[in-house]
Design a protein around this motif. Sequence first.
Motif, short mmCIF file in Angstrom:
data_model
loop_
_atom_site.label_atom_id
_atom_site.label_comp_id
_atom_site.label_asym_id
_atom_site.label_seq_id
_atom_site.Cartn_x
_atom_site.Cartn_y
_atom_site.Cartn_z
N MET A 168 -25.80 -32.29 -9.42
CA MET A 168 -26.51 -31.47 -8.61
C MET A 168 -26.80 -31.90 -7.10
SD MET A 168 -30.50 -30.04 -9.75
CE MET A 168 -31.24 -28.79 -8.88
N ASP A 169 -26.44 -33.36 -6.94
CA ASP A 169 -26.27 -33.77 -5.61
C ASP A 169 -25.14 -33.54 -4.62
OD1 ASP A 169 -24.31 -35.08 -7.01
OD2 ASP A 169 -25.60 -36.98 -6.80
N GLY A 170 -24.33 -32.61 -5.37
CA GLY A 170 -22.92 -31.90 -4.28
C GLY A 170 -21.92 -32.84 -4.58
N LYS A 171 -22.13 -34.09 -5.41
CA LYS A 171 -20.95 -35.11 -5.49
C LYS A 171 -20.06 -34.90 -6.48
CE LYS A 171 -23.22 -39.12 -5.25
NZ LYS A 171 -23.78 -40.37 -5.29
N ILE A 172 -18.71 -35.19 -6.49
CA ILE A 172 -17.85 -35.15 -7.47
C ILE A 172 -17.11 -36.62 -7.70
CG2 ILE A 172 -15.66 -34.02 -8.36
CD1 ILE A 172 -16.15 -31.72 -6.60
N LEU A 182 -24.58 -28.37 -1.72
CA LEU A 182 -25.36 -28.02 -2.90
C LEU A 182 -24.79 -28.55 -4.29
CD1 LEU A 182 -26.80 -24.98 -1.73
CD2 LEU A 182 -27.92 -27.03 -1.56
N GLN A 183 -25.22 -28.47 -5.20
CA GLN A 183 -24.82 -28.57 -6.71
C GLN A 183 -23.43 -28.07 -7.04
OE1 GLN A 183 -27.02 -27.42 -10.17
NE2 GLN A 183 -28.12 -25.57 -8.83
N VAL A 184 -22.74 -28.77 -7.62
CA VAL A 184 -21.60 -28.50 -8.18
C VAL A 184 -21.54 -27.98 -9.53
CG1 VAL A 184 -19.05 -29.33 -8.94
CG2 VAL A 184 -20.41 -30.45 -6.77
N CYS A 185 -21.08 -26.79 -9.78
CA CYS A 185 -21.59 -25.81 -10.84
C CYS A 185 -19.89 -25.43 -11.41
CB CYS A 185 -22.11 -24.71 -10.83
SG CYS A 185 -21.65 -23.52 -9.39
N GLY A 186 -18.93 -25.78 -10.73
CA GLY A 186 -17.55 -25.69 -11.53
C GLY A 186 -16.54 -26.52 -11.44
N LEU A 187 -15.88 -27.15 -12.28
CA LEU A 187 -14.73 -28.12 -12.12
C LEU A 187 -13.49 -27.62 -13.12
CD1 LEU A 187 -16.52 -31.55 -12.02
CD2 LEU A 187 -15.56 -30.39 -10.07
#
Length: 452
Positions: free
Chosen positions: A244-248, A268-273
């Motif tokens: 949710m912190d935008g980091k991968i 913003l938050q990452v919701c798909g990888l």
Amino acid sequence: MDTGGSSYLKAMARCPIQRSFLPRDTSKENLDRFIPNRSAMDFDFAYWQLMERPPNLNDDQQATKKVSSPSREAYKKRLAEAMNLNRTRILSFRNRPQTPTPPVATQTLPVGIYQQQQRKPPRHIPKTFERMLDVHDLADDFYLNLLDWGTDNVLAIALYHTVYLWDASKGSTTELVTVDEDTGPVTSINWAADGRYLAVGLNSSQVQIWDCADCRRLRTLECGHASRVGSLAWNDLILTTGGMDGKIINNDVRVRSHVVNTYRGHTLQVCGLKWSGSGQHLASGGNDNVVNIWDRSTSTQRLHRLVEHTSAVKALAWCPFQTNLLATGGGEGDGSIKFWNTRTGACLNTVETGSQVSSLLWSNKERELLSSHGFTQNQLTLWKYPSMVKMAELNGHTSRVLYTALSPNGCTVASAAADERLMFWNVFGDPENAKKAAPKVPEPFSHVNRIR
């Protein structure tokens, strides 16, 4: 003989007439029906008709006065036919093109050529679900990923604090883990490629690795996220987490210091990888409406930043038959499916669906794409690629479809929606072949009607 006849004979003596009929030319040069054929024209007769023809030669009124008997009229008629005087056209269109006959498929044709001429019959797509289960406590959250189907034919679903497993081959149900209130609820799950190990992302930013064959936890990863882990993606023994912190973050689960590298490209938050089939490229979608393409070999440097979507991008799908083709779907404020060339970063096509796109699944057998939708119809739509013509719309959910998963045989799709229902659709399969094959095991989920 009368004077008219004498004048006619004298004129004919001065202008000899060529033969009236020429052999028909069947060569390819004589196939245009709109251009006169010079070889069939009589220019001497044409000149005589225009310049030297007696004015009373074919005058019906004068001919009626001078004909005194039926025998004389018959004689003149025979003479006109013999001398070709009954023609009125100057230009000749006598030689018509031959009409080609369509080829007829016979047994003398090679079998391969004859089969190519036959169109493939349309595939039957069932419009109703095969089975439905009640799944209480399923989170109505567009940004999470709570459903996945492993290669060992085991379906995993997270319901609030608990992860359940359904073995579709045996028809058995297992409760894998119930996490504590302090660490839960579960925010993402993802199977490894071998179908044995399951990664479980938590609201506390931790990630647990489970051996589902022995139902035991192998380790807990402190990945370095500041809040919940909403998306996961395996690439061999590298587990990629999106927070949710935008980091991968890439984590090597074999070593103690598991953090390999960190990608920073979302605000913003990452919701798909999703990793590509080759494992070389990673696609990430975020709530900042951005899609990033990362190259595994270039550390943390992204290849492309795609900003054409106008809403959160959760739906990502790499094409199985075209290496550099990526499909992405936008959220409620966007409602479009876009296709990208990940080598150049160019947008190849955009299809407006009119509703929120929550997931995308490519068929492993046909050039087809399945999309799941939220508001307003809450349907699954099957598209034919690349024309993007709708092949079928599957309706059954009464609220937005949030999660989908494809079975390992590539035939059945499981969909979970905010109506707390889990449905199974035979989208990519062949029902006729399925009926012929006698099942060796009980029907999957035959004894389960609801999960608490």
